[in-house]
Scaffold this motif. Structure first.
Motif, PDB file in Angstrom:
ATOM      1  N   SER A 158      -4.973   2.971  -1.114  1.00 16.05           N
ATOM      2  CA  SER A 158      -4.449   1.930  -1.991  1.00 16.05           C
ATOM      3  C   SER A 158      -5.242   0.636  -1.807  1.00 16.05           C
ATOM      4  O   SER A 158      -5.680   0.313  -0.696  1.00 16.05           O
TER       5      SER A 158
ATOM      6  N   THR B 136      -3.242   2.157  -6.731  1.00 22.71           N
ATOM      7  CA  THR B 136      -3.190   3.366  -5.902  1.00 22.71           C
ATOM      8  C   THR B 136      -3.785   4.536  -6.671  1.00 22.71           C
ATOM      9  O   THR B 136      -3.337   4.830  -7.787  1.00 22.71           O
TER      10      THR B 136
ATOM     11  N   LYS C 209       0.841  -1.198   0.000  1.00 23.76           N
ATOM     12  CA  LYS C 209       0.000   0.000   0.000  1.00 23.76           C
ATOM     13  C   LYS C 209       0.879   1.253   0.000  1.00 23.76           C
ATOM     14  O   LYS C 209       1.743   1.419   0.852  1.00 23.76           O
TER      15      LYS C 209
END
Length: 588
Positions: A215, A275, A210
């Motif tokens: 994300s 993301t 992440k």
């Protein structure tokens, strides 16, 4: 208002402000674009490395879970007990306890196991984990069961689930995987084993990918089935890169998100990190905000600097303009004093010198005009009915000629020529050096007779200077001064030299005598009188040296005029300094 806008202060202020602000904005924009690209490149590179590291972590987890799953599927005692059938309840009970003990031994060998479930093809279920097991009666219709049954002996990753797949009592999250149990003697499946473990290692591995709070990280099969995800919602398939026939790492940069995927080496699984752009541009947004603050401050500073610089340039110029207007109305007394840039200081200094020179020139013109009037007055005073005087002197000359008194006749003739030369006078009248020397010849003839041979006259005048022009009565006053103050009272042979010398671009007509000379005090007073004091009469019927000095400076400039050297008991030298005409100038 319009004239104020067109002033040099406003023009310089706007010029400096626009230039500094423009350069500042251009540099900031280039820096922002360059930094944004670098940040995106670094984020993309970091994402690829994170995905590769996570894939390696999953590989380690896979090996551990694969080894765990083989501990039961390859356990010969387990296989024997599952295949053994008996009508005796005691034997059946003992076999079930043995299977449970084998499962329990494996269960307690690891801390992350939540439950182990062995399901035989005969429908018998052996559980170890929760003491209150309630098996889902419809487990055979579930997708996870079919996946394990169709796996052909390979370990099947089922993914992370909110609760147990088969135990209805177990409501904690689990990571499930399973494998078929094969009878190696008959080469046929005899059941399956389902493992449920703590999902935290899997979730930690996914969290490692992440890049921001928004994300989304998922473990997905190549067909698009999501096995595990850090969010409840699965990623949209149209936002994912094409995973078929892809390399180990795939990067897809869209306008609104960055997607990075890495294929696991041990299975047809992909780890995918998605993301959104708002997480990627957190640093960019902070940098933009910082740049806006810095640019605003720098523009304010630029405004102050532009105002100060334009003021330092325009303020001295305004003072200079005011002083020039004073000069226009005839006020030459003011002196401008400023402290600014070197060029402006030089300009102001030049202006001050110019005003001072104009003031001095006006004073010199006034004094020169007075001197000219005085000289003309002296000349006019000597003209006592000149025609009567000329005729009388001519009559005396002819009477002496009849009596054959040639010596006295020449004296009278020279005197008549001198009166004729000096009686013609106009403002600014100029003569040639030849005419001046001719007049000097008559004067020296009279002096020689008067001094009864005690004066020797030596002349050395270059022929090329005879046509140079100079004010009338220039050389005669100097010679008269030399005879009267230097040679007349001399009790020895006097020598008077008249010659020319060239020094640089100047011509010097030098009158030198070997008379009594002057001491240093008297010489300094004479030089001071030539340069500063008002004109004074220097003798009856003559033009003073100071008057002559001022006339020469008025005609040729301040560097020219008279130069005096004298030594007590040795004599005096007076140089008449004139400019040499440039080549091509008319000397007539």
């Amino acid at each position: 208002m319009r004239s104020g806008f067109h002033s040099i202060h406003h023009r310089l202020f706007l010029l400096f402000l626009f230039c500094m602000s423009g350069i500042l904005l251009i540099v900031s924009l280039l820096y922002y674009n360059r930094t944004t690209d670098q940040i995106h490149d670094k984020i993309s590179d970091l994402s690829q490395k994170n995905v590769a590291q996570t894939a390696g972590l999953f590989s380690l987890l896979y090996k551990g879970y694969d080894s765990l799953s083989k501990s039961l599927s390859n356990n010969f005692e387990m296989i024997r007990l599952l295949n053994e059938t008996s009508e005796e309840p005691a034997i059946t009970y003992i076999n079930e306890q043995s299977i449970t003990n084998i499962i329990g031994a494996i269960f307690y060998s690891r801390d992350d196991l939540v439950g182990i479930h062995v399901i035989s093809d005969k429908g018998r279920i052996y559980n170890y984990g929760n003491y209150m097991n309630v098996v889902d009666p419809e487990y055979q219709t579930k997708d996870w069961y079919r996946q394990i049954k169709d796996s052909s002996g390979k370990m099947v990753w089922l993914g992370v689930f909110e609760h147990s797949l088969i135990d209805q009592v177990e409501d904690s999250p689990v990571f499930a995987f399973g494998r078929q149990i094969y009878d190696l003697n008959e080469h046929k499946p005899i059941g399956i084993v389902l493992y449920e473990t703590n999902p935290q290692p899997i979730l930690d591995a996914l969290d490692n990918l992440k890049l921001g709070v928004h994300s989304q990280v998922s473990l997905m099969s190549q067909t698009g089935q999501v096995l595990s995800s850090t969010t409840d919602s699965a990623p949209a398939l149209d936002q994912l890169p094409n995973l078929e026939n892809s390399q180990n790492v795939v990067v897809k940069q869209d306008s609104d998100r960055l997607v990075v995927a890495s294929k696991l080496s041990f299975a047809d699984l992909w780890v995918i990190s998605s993301t959104p752009d708002r997480d990627l541009n957190v640093e960019v947004i902070e940098m933009k905000r910082y740049l806006l603050i810095v640019i605003s401050i720098l523009i304010i500073v630029s405004t102050l600097i532009a105002s100060i610089v334009s003021q330092t340039i325009s303020s001295p110029l305004k003072k200079l303009i005011r002083e020039m207007k004073q000069v226009e109305i005839g006020n030459f007394r003011g002196m401008l004093s400023v402290a600014s840039y070197q060029e402006i200081n030089i300009l102001v200094a030049s202006f001050n010198r110019m005003v001072k020179q104009i003031e001095d020139l006006i004073e010199r013109v006034k004094l020169s005009s007075v001197s000219e009037k005085n000289a003309e007055l002296h000349a006019l005073q000597s003209q006592v009915n000149p025609h009567f005087l000329y005729n009388t002197l001519d009559m005396i000359y002819w009477m002496l000629d009849e009596k054959e008194n040639d010596h006295l006749g020449e004296l009278v003739l020279s005197l008549s020529s001198m009166f004729r030369y000096s009686s013609y006078w106009e403002d600014g009248v100029e003569v040639t050096l030849r005419e001046e020397l001719e007049q000097i010849g008559h004067y020296l003839k009279i002096i020689s007779i008067r001094l009864e041979g005690r004066l020797q006259i030596l002349t050395d005048i270059d022929e090329k200077w005879l046509d140079i022009r100079l004010p009338k009565m220039t050389v005669q006053p100097v010679i008269e001064n030399a005879v009267k103050h230097g040679l007349e009272s001399l009790n020895r042979q006097g020598i008077l030299k008249v010659y020319t010398r060239v020094v640089g671009s100047d011509l010097k007509i030098i009158v030198e005598d070997n008379g009594s000379g002057m001491d240093a005090t008297k010489l300094d007073r004479l030089i001071h009188t030539l340069n500063w004091e008002s004109p004074k009469e220097m003798g009856k019927g003559g033009i003073g040296l100071q008057n002559l000095h001022r006339r020469l400076q008025h005609m040729f400039g301040e560097p020219y005029g008279l130069q005096v050297q004298s030594f007590l008991g040795e004599g005096t030298q007076v140089a008449i300094v004139l400019p040499i005409p440039k080549e091509g100038e008319n000397t007539q």
